[in-house]
Design a protein around this motif. Structure first.
Motif, PDB file in Angstrom:
ATOM      1  N   ARG A 169       0.832  -1.205   0.000  1.00  0.00           N
ATOM      2  CA  ARG A 169       0.000   0.000   0.000  1.00  0.00           C
ATOM      3  C   ARG A 169       0.867   1.256   0.000  1.00  0.00           C
ATOM      4  N   GLU A 170       1.980   1.208   0.744  1.00  0.00           N
ATOM      5  CA  GLU A 170       2.885   2.361   0.745  1.00  0.00           C
ATOM      6  C   GLU A 170       3.493   2.586  -0.633  1.00  0.00           C
ATOM      7  N   MET A 171       3.827   1.486  -1.315  1.00  0.00           N
ATOM      8  CA  MET A 171       4.383   1.607  -2.667  1.00  0.00           C
ATOM      9  C   MET A 171       3.353   2.204  -3.623  1.00  0.00           C
ATOM     10  N   ARG A 172       2.074   1.780  -3.495  1.00  0.00           N
ATOM     11  CA  ARG A 172       1.028   2.358  -4.353  1.00  0.00           C
ATOM     12  C   ARG A 172       0.843   3.845  -4.069  1.00  0.00           C
ATOM     13  N   MET A 173       0.888   4.215  -2.801  1.00  0.00           N
ATOM     14  CA  MET A 173       0.752   5.628  -2.460  1.00  0.00           C
ATOM     15  C   MET A 173       1.929   6.431  -2.982  1.00  0.00           C
ATOM     16  N   ARG A 174       3.133   5.856  -2.902  1.00  0.00           N
ATOM     17  CA  ARG A 174       4.309   6.551  -3.423  1.00  0.00           C
ATOM     18  C   ARG A 174       4.207   6.729  -4.938  1.00  0.00           C
ATOM     19  N   ASP A 175       3.776   5.660  -5.627  1.00  0.00           N
ATOM     20  CA  ASP A 175       3.613   5.772  -7.075  1.00  0.00           C
ATOM     21  C   ASP A 175       2.560   6.825  -7.423  1.00  0.00           C
ATOM     22  N   THR A 176       1.477   6.855  -6.637  1.00  0.00           N
ATOM     23  CA  THR A 176       0.438   7.860  -6.873  1.00  0.00           C
ATOM     24  C   THR A 176       0.970   9.266  -6.660  1.00  0.00           C
ATOM     25  N   ASN A 177       1.745   9.458  -5.596  1.00  0.00           N
ATOM     26  CA  ASN A 177       2.328  10.783  -5.330  1.00  0.00           C
ATOM     27  C   ASN A 177       3.295  11.202  -6.430  1.00  0.00           C
ATOM     28  N   GLU A 178       4.118  10.250  -6.879  1.00  0.00           N
ATOM     29  CA  GLU A 178       5.060  10.579  -7.954  1.00  0.00           C
ATOM     30  C   GLU A 178       4.313  10.920  -9.243  1.00  0.00           C
ATOM     31  N   SER A 179       3.250  10.176  -9.536  1.00  0.00           N
ATOM     32  CA  SER A 179       2.463  10.463 -10.741  1.00  0.00           C
ATOM     33  C   SER A 179       1.790  11.829 -10.630  1.00  0.00           C
ATOM     34  N   THR A 180       1.262  12.138  -9.441  1.00  0.00           N
ATOM     35  CA  THR A 180       0.618  13.442  -9.239  1.00  0.00           C
ATOM     36  C   THR A 180       1.626  14.576  -9.374  1.00  0.00           C
ATOM     37  N   ASN A 181       2.808  14.402  -8.780  1.00  0.00           N
ATOM     38  CA  ASN A 181       3.845  15.432  -8.888  1.00  0.00           C
ATOM     39  C   ASN A 181       4.271  15.643 -10.327  1.00  0.00           C
ATOM     40  N   SER A 182       4.367  14.547 -11.094  1.00  0.00           N
ATOM     41  CA  SER A 182       4.750  14.663 -12.497  1.00  0.00           C
ATOM     42  C   SER A 182       3.686  15.421 -13.293  1.00  0.00           C
ATOM     43  N   ARG A 183       2.415  15.139 -13.011  1.00  0.00           N
ATOM     44  CA  ARG A 183       1.337  15.832 -13.718  1.00  0.00           C
ATOM     45  C   ARG A 183       1.313  17.315 -13.357  1.00  0.00           C
ATOM     46  N   VAL A 184       1.504  17.610 -12.071  1.00  0.00           N
ATOM     47  CA  VAL A 184       1.526  19.013 -11.645  1.00  0.00           C
ATOM     48  C   VAL A 184       2.696  19.747 -12.299  1.00  0.00           C
ATOM     49  N   LYS A 185       3.839  19.074 -12.379  1.00  0.00           N
ATOM     50  CA  LYS A 185       5.016  19.689 -13.010  1.00  0.00           C
ATOM     51  C   LYS A 185       4.756  19.982 -14.489  1.00  0.00           C
ATOM     52  N   ASN A 186       4.196  18.993 -15.193  1.00  0.00           N
ATOM     53  CA  ASN A 186       3.904  19.196 -16.618  1.00  0.00           C
ATOM     54  C   ASN A 186       2.858  20.293 -16.816  1.00  0.00           C
ATOM     55  N   PHE A 187       1.861  20.330 -15.934  1.00  0.00           N
ATOM     56  CA  PHE A 187       0.846  21.368 -16.041  1.00  0.00           C
ATOM     57  C   PHE A 187       1.443  22.750 -15.787  1.00  0.00           C
ATOM     58  N   SER A 188       2.365  22.843 -14.816  1.00  0.00           N
ATOM     59  CA  SER A 188       3.024  24.125 -14.531  1.00  0.00           C
ATOM     60  C   SER A 188       3.853  24.593 -15.720  1.00  0.00           C
ATOM     61  N   ILE A 189       4.562  23.653 -16.353  1.00  0.00           N
ATOM     62  CA  ILE A 189       5.360  24.004 -17.538  1.00  0.00           C
ATOM     63  C   ILE A 189       4.444  24.492 -18.658  1.00  0.00           C
ATOM     64  N   LEU A 190       3.307  23.800 -18.842  1.00  0.00           N
ATOM     65  CA  LEU A 190       2.365  24.194 -19.894  1.00  0.00           C
ATOM     66  C   LEU A 190       1.806  25.583 -19.620  1.00  0.00           C
ATOM     67  N   ILE A 191       1.460  25.874 -18.359  1.00  0.00           N
ATOM     68  CA  ILE A 191       0.932  27.193 -18.012  1.00  0.00           C
ATOM     69  C   ILE A 191       1.991  28.273 -18.246  1.00  0.00           C
ATOM     70  N   THR A 192       3.247  27.970 -17.863  1.00  0.00           N
ATOM     71  CA  THR A 192       4.334  28.948 -18.050  1.00  0.00           C
ATOM     72  C   THR A 192       4.546  29.260 -19.526  1.00  0.00           C
ATOM     73  N   VAL A 193       4.566  28.183 -20.342  1.00  0.00           N
ATOM     74  CA  VAL A 193       4.742  28.385 -21.794  1.00  0.00           C
ATOM     75  C   VAL A 193       3.561  29.182 -22.350  1.00  0.00           C
ATOM     76  N   GLY A 194       2.364  28.888 -21.886  1.00  0.00           N
ATOM     77  CA  GLY A 194       1.197  29.628 -22.366  1.00  0.00           C
ATOM     78  C   GLY A 194       1.254  31.101 -21.984  1.00  0.00           C
ATOM     79  N   ILE A 195       1.694  31.404 -20.759  1.00  0.00           N
ATOM     80  CA  ILE A 195       1.801  32.803 -20.327  1.00  0.00           C
ATOM     81  C   ILE A 195       2.847  33.542 -21.147  1.00  0.00           C
ATOM     82  N   ILE A 196       3.991  32.868 -21.379  1.00  0.00           N
ATOM     83  CA  ILE A 196       5.059  33.503 -22.191  1.00  0.00           C
ATOM     84  C   ILE A 196       4.557  33.751 -23.611  1.00  0.00           C
ATOM     85  N   GLY A 197       3.854  32.751 -24.196  1.00  0.00           N
ATOM     86  CA  GLY A 197       3.331  32.918 -25.550  1.00  0.00           C
ATOM     87  C   GLY A 197       2.301  34.031 -25.614  1.00  0.00           C
TER      88      GLY A 197
END
Length: 211
Positions: free
Chosen positions: A163-191
């Protein structure tokens, strides 16, 4: 003598749960659930003592909190002492849910007192019957209990690790999505900023405000 401290320690963590509560009757009652963890393929014995009361009907349901939501048993109108046994399919919290249905026209607030015992794993096994059947000594019976309890502890630790491994994988996946979304927002603001500069420059040129 060396086994006595071990037996005492394991008796403290044995999976035996006993509760007593009042179950209020209603025409559309909400379930009253008692949840306990059980490892996969564990024997669970539920003993419910429900005294008979006129105009009331108590139903019992045993299920788990896994993703599949397994429903192991559903029995209506239990009276007196009822003993139920199931074997779990996977490691999860097992819930014993009771509902008290009001079947009379009484406007009084009715309820029934319920004694509920839940034995899980090693504590659900009748070692006395095993000892008589296999002619085991007291020490051998205690060793069987120790083996079963230790096995349950190992399985529970493995479940918690998974269960801890599943939670860790979920957290890593969430962090990756948040990071990609932040990059997309930054690129959109610059554009958007670059487009605004080009648009303002073109506007000012048409108004002959700049060369």
């Amino acid at each position: 003598m060396i086994f006595r401290p071990i037996l005492f320690f394991l008796s403290l963590i044995s999976a035996v749960y006993a509760v007593k509560f009042d179950l209020v009757a209603d025409r559309y009652p909400k379930p009253r659930c008692i949840w306990n963890f059980a490892a996969a393929h564990s024997l669970v014995i539920v003993t419910a003592n429900v005294p008979y009361e006129n105009g009331q009907r108590v139903d019992i349901e045993i299920l788990d909190g896994s993703e599949r939501g397994n429903v192991y048993l559903n029995k209506k109108d239990i009276k007196g002492e009822t003993r139920l046994a199931i074997t779990t399919h996977e490691s999860a919290d097992v819930g014993v849910c009771l509902r008290n249905y009001l079947e009379s026209d009484s406007h009084e607030k009715l309820s029934r007192s319920v004694d509920l015992d839940v034995d899980i794993g090693a504590d659900a096994i009748d070692y006395n019957a095993i000892a008589n059947q296999e002619s085991l000594s007291i020490l051998e019976v205690e060793m069987r209990k120790l083996e079963a309890v230790v096995k349950e502890i190992v399985e529970e630790m493995g479940y918690l690790q998974r269960r801890e491994m599943r939670m860790r994988d979920t957290n890593e996946s969430t962090n990756s999505r948040v990071k990609n979304f932040s990059i997309l927002i930054t690129v959109g603001i610059i554009g958007l900023g670059a487009w605004q500069l080009v648009h303002l420059r073109s506007f000012f040129k048409r108004k002959y405000l700049i060369d």
